[in-house]
Design a protein around this motif. Structure first.
Motif, PDB file in Angstrom:
ATOM      1  N   LEU A  73       1.655   0.650   3.491  1.00  0.00           N
ATOM      2  CA  LEU A  73       1.356   1.942   4.093  1.00  0.00           C
ATOM      3  C   LEU A  73       2.066   3.077   3.355  1.00  0.00           C
ATOM      4  CD1 LEU A  73       1.364   1.260   7.947  1.00  0.00           C
ATOM      5  CD2 LEU A  73      -0.576   1.399   6.387  1.00  0.00           C
ATOM      6  N   ARG A 114       2.784   3.150   0.185  1.00  0.00           N
ATOM      7  CA  ARG A 114       2.043   3.400  -1.056  1.00  0.00           C
ATOM      8  C   ARG A 114       0.742   4.154  -0.756  1.00  0.00           C
ATOM      9  NH1 ARG A 114       6.169   1.244  -1.640  1.00  0.00           N
ATOM     10  NH2 ARG A 114       6.896  -0.172  -3.279  1.00  0.00           N
ATOM     11  N   MET A 115       0.053   3.747   0.316  1.00  0.00           N
ATOM     12  CA  MET A 115      -1.193   4.434   0.685  1.00  0.00           C
ATOM     13  C   MET A 115      -0.950   5.910   0.978  1.00  0.00           C
ATOM     14  SD  MET A 115      -3.361   1.895   3.134  1.00  0.00           S
ATOM     15  CE  MET A 115      -4.201   0.443   2.474  1.00  0.00           C
ATOM     16  N   LYS A 116       0.126   6.185   1.711  1.00  0.00           N
ATOM     17  CA  LYS A 116       0.452   7.572   2.047  1.00  0.00           C
ATOM     18  C   LYS A 116       0.689   8.379   0.777  1.00  0.00           C
ATOM     19  CE  LYS A 116       3.540  10.329   4.964  1.00  0.00           C
ATOM     20  NZ  LYS A 116       4.424  10.294   6.140  1.00  0.00           N
ATOM     21  N   GLU A 163      -5.282   4.562  -8.971  1.00  0.00           N
ATOM     22  CA  GLU A 163      -5.285   3.522  -7.945  1.00  0.00           C
ATOM     23  C   GLU A 163      -5.142   2.131  -8.557  1.00  0.00           C
ATOM     24  OE1 GLU A 163      -8.491   3.770  -5.179  1.00  0.00           O
ATOM     25  OE2 GLU A 163      -8.119   5.882  -4.708  1.00  0.00           O
ATOM     26  N   THR A 178      -2.113  -0.283  -7.598  1.00  0.00           N
ATOM     27  CA  THR A 178      -2.442  -1.588  -7.021  1.00  0.00           C
ATOM     28  C   THR A 178      -1.914  -2.725  -7.888  1.00  0.00           C
ATOM     29  OG1 THR A 178      -4.402  -0.685  -5.941  1.00  0.00           O
ATOM     30  CG2 THR A 178      -4.329  -3.069  -6.257  1.00  0.00           C
TER      31      THR A 178
END
Length: 261
Positions: free
Chosen positions: A207, A209-211, A229, A233
């Motif tokens: 989360l 990293r996503m933020k 990305e 990833t």
């Protein structure tokens, strides 16, 4: 703390504004205590944060009585003792590597709206009202409100909200893209906690990293974002959580994530 109540349980931190007599308006004390609460969120290693208010308001914006006193000392007093410290504490809120949920329980005006726009998700009670309101007092957004509105609702709606200072209900703000869910007021706290608990089941590192990806990619074109990305990833796959997530799916159980944010 006198302006804020801080609570931590089950990996969820809750920050509640308790200046009910002033509709949770922002003053120097609230800013200082908010900074202290954000530091506690980090110390407690919270996995989600809920920000909410008491009474009829989430946050009515700046305490204009305080602003008036500071203006008597000169514009620099307003900037150095109020706006700059508030900008710093909101920057700290934005940069927390965990989901931040605004549970808007009532009026969310001016600086309160700017604060909500610094959160990741906005839940609103069915009687919540949102307004920029600066134009009504001859003031300007000073802590990222213009950018927040531009990115959330687009230039035309942002201009309307900024120029008029009009108030909008929760359903209108959900249609505009700021509010994620509208919830009966009596259920708001329960639903915010339920959402926070569900996010605590996700990988904290994932989360985080996503933020960061959402923040970084807002100004990228598609090709740059796709390459970015892939790089993020690729690095992420060296952690333990991706393998655990896939393994748990295969074994039909809940994953037990251990990577630090």
């Amino acid at each position: 703390m006198n302006a804020i109540k801080y609570h931590f349980a089950d990996s969820i931190a809750t920050l509640t504004f308790v200046r009910e007599e002033s509709r949770n308006a922002i003053d120097e004390l609230l800013i200082a205590e908010m900074g202290e609460a954000i530091r506690k969120v980090c110390i407690d290693q919270a996995r989600a944060l809920v920000v909410t208010g008491t009474g009829s308001a989430f946050c009515a914006g700046a305490d204009l009585k305080m602003v008036s006193r500071l203006m008597e000392e000169g514009p620099s007093a307003v900037v150095t003792r109020f706006l700059a410290p508030l900008q710093n504490v909101l920057a700290a809120l934005r940069s927390l590597p965990l989901p931040v949920i605004a549970a808007v329980n009532g009026s969310c005006f001016a600086g309160g709206l700017e604060l909500a726009l610094c959160c990741d998700l906005v839940l609103a009670s069915d009687d919540a009202r949102f307004a920029d309101a600066h134009s009504r007092h001859g003031l300007l957004p000073a802590i990222g409100g213009v950018q927040g509105l531009l990115r959330s609702v687009g230039a035309f709606k942002a201009r309307e909200m900024l120029y008029t200072g009009d108030a909008y209900d929760a359903q209108q703000m959900m249609a505009a893209g700021i509010v994620s869910r509208v919830i009966p007021k009596a259920d708001l706290a329960v639903e915010a906690r339920k959402l926070a608990l569900s996010l605590c089941e996700r990988s904290p590192a994932g989360l985080a990293r996503m933020k960061q990806m959402v923040a970084d990619e807002e100004t990228m074109d598609w090709g740059t974002a796709a390459r970015y990305e892939l790089a993020v990833t690729s690095a992420r796959l060296s952690g333990s959580d991706p393998a655990e997530g896939v393994r748990a799916f295969r074994e039909r159980r809940k994953p037990e994530f251990t990577d630090a944010p």
